[in-house]
Write an enzyme that holds these catalytic residues in place. Sequence first.
Site, PDB file in Angstrom:
ATOM      1  N   ASP A   1       5.596  24.858  50.336  1.00  0.00           N
ATOM      2  CA  ASP A   1       4.463  25.496  49.657  1.00  0.00           C
ATOM      3  C   ASP A   1       4.995  26.276  48.451  1.00  0.00           C
ATOM      4  OD1 ASP A   1       2.269  27.406  49.052  1.00  0.00           O
ATOM      5  OD2 ASP A   1       1.375  26.601  50.873  1.00  0.00           O
TER       6      ASP A   1
ATOM      7  N   HIS B   1      -6.061  10.491  50.683  1.00  0.00           N
ATOM      8  CA  HIS B   1      -6.887  11.638  50.312  1.00  0.00           C
ATOM      9  C   HIS B   1      -8.083  11.748  51.251  1.00  0.00           C
ATOM     10  CE1 HIS B   1      -8.571  14.818  47.842  1.00  0.00           C
ATOM     11  NE2 HIS B   1      -9.737  14.291  48.135  1.00  0.00           N
TER      12      HIS B   1
ATOM     13  N   GLY C   1     -11.319  28.942  54.437  1.00  0.00           N
ATOM     14  CA  GLY C   1     -10.225  29.294  53.533  1.00  0.00           C
ATOM     15  C   GLY C   1      -9.505  28.105  52.921  1.00  0.00           C
TER      16      GLY C   1
ATOM     17  N   HIS D   1      -7.685  18.437  50.428  1.00  0.00           N
ATOM     18  CA  HIS D   1      -6.880  17.334  50.963  1.00  0.00           C
ATOM     19  C   HIS D   1      -6.199  17.952  52.176  1.00  0.00           C
ATOM     20  CE1 HIS D   1      -3.835  13.888  49.983  1.00  0.00           C
ATOM     21  NE2 HIS D   1      -3.554  14.378  51.197  1.00  0.00           N
TER      22      HIS D   1
ATOM     23  N   HIS E   1      -4.197  19.625  54.943  1.00  0.00           N
ATOM     24  CA  HIS E   1      -2.801  20.083  54.945  1.00  0.00           C
ATOM     25  C   HIS E   1      -2.587  21.035  56.115  1.00  0.00           C
ATOM     26  CE1 HIS E   1      -5.233  22.515  52.199  1.00  0.00           C
ATOM     27  NE2 HIS E   1      -4.521  23.561  52.569  1.00  0.00           N
TER      28      HIS E   1
HETATM   29  P1  AMP Z   1      -5.255  26.425  51.757  1.00  0.00           P
HETATM   30  O1  AMP Z   1      -5.622  27.793  51.265  1.00  0.00           O
HETATM   31  O2  AMP Z   1      -5.116  26.332  53.250  1.00  0.00           O
HETATM   32  O3  AMP Z   1      -6.116  25.342  51.153  1.00  0.00           O
HETATM   33  O4  AMP Z   1      -3.780  26.187  51.230  1.00  0.00           O
HETATM   34  C1  AMP Z   1      -3.463  25.582  50.020  1.00  0.00           C
HETATM   35  C2  AMP Z   1      -1.980  25.794  49.873  1.00  0.00           C
HETATM   36  O5  AMP Z   1      -1.482  24.844  48.935  1.00  0.00           O
HETATM   37  C3  AMP Z   1      -1.600  27.179  49.349  1.00  0.00           C
HETATM   38  O6  AMP Z   1      -0.716  27.794  50.279  1.00  0.00           O
HETATM   39  C4  AMP Z   1      -0.915  26.882  48.014  1.00  0.00           C
HETATM   40  O7  AMP Z   1       0.146  27.749  47.745  1.00  0.00           O
HETATM   41  C5  AMP Z   1      -0.450  25.447  48.214  1.00  0.00           C
HETATM   42  N1  AMP Z   1      -0.260  24.673  47.007  1.00  0.00           N
HETATM   43  C6  AMP Z   1      -1.158  24.478  46.019  1.00  0.00           C
HETATM   44  N2  AMP Z   1      -0.641  23.667  45.065  1.00  0.00           N
HETATM   45  C7  AMP Z   1       0.607  23.340  45.464  1.00  0.00           C
HETATM   46  C8  AMP Z   1       1.664  22.543  44.918  1.00  0.00           C
HETATM   47  N3  AMP Z   1       1.534  21.917  43.746  1.00  0.00           N
HETATM   48  N4  AMP Z   1       2.806  22.423  45.623  1.00  0.00           N
HETATM   49  C9  AMP Z   1       2.953  23.057  46.815  1.00  0.00           C
HETATM   50  N5  AMP Z   1       2.008  23.818  47.377  1.00  0.00           N
HETATM   51  C10 AMP Z   1       0.857  23.972  46.728  1.00  0.00           C
HETATM   52 ZN    ZN Z   2      -5.655  14.201  47.657  1.00  0.00          ZN
END
Ligand code: AMP
Ligand code: ZN
Length: 143
Positions: free
Chosen positions: A34, A50, A97, A102, A104
């Site tokens: 992250d 996706h 949140g 996508h 994760h």
């Molecule tokens: P959420 O709030 O659960 O949707 O988490 C999204 C996460 O994606 C956050 O912790 C961001 O820091 C992370 N994030 C967003 N863009 C990137 C990126 N390009 N590379 C790695 N992590 C990312």
């Molecule tokens: Zn995607």
Amino acid sequence: MTRHGHECVFCRIARGEAEASLVHGDDLVTAFLDINPVTPGHVLVVPRRHVASLGELEDPEAARLMLVGRFVLGALRGGAVRCEGVNLFLADGEAAGQEVSHVHLHVFPRFAGDGFALHGDWSRFPPRAELDALAARLRATLP
Ligand code: AMP
Ligand code: ZN
């Protein structure tokens, strides 16, 4: 493309088109650090496809997501980073949140004084009858 017409950043990472610090890749999922970690070693495990919601994944994708989450957990506990415990966290939906639409799975090390907290009202202990009634309603909609 996302519903906003922008290319999804996790899709771009999965295709190797956007910068990422990869920790795992296979036919169904990829895992990378992250960019804004809760603690050092904060990993995201994402399906290659996706899909916005966990519920929309095919069973093998969902199973692989958790399997790789467990591998990452083992790696974090292996000594590379400070790690006294691990949280797995998945935000499904904006109200929960979710910021990147996508799927994760967050997997991140925990240790005393790391500052992470989940806030909520944990004060209520509903009567058993209420819990049983709710459980029955949920059971009725499970596959
Ligand atoms: P959420 O709030 O659960 O949707 O988490 C999204 C996460 O994606 C956050 O912790 C961001 O820091 C992370 N994030 C967003 N863009 C990137 C990126 N390009 N590379 C790695 N992590 C990312
Ligand atoms: Zn995607």
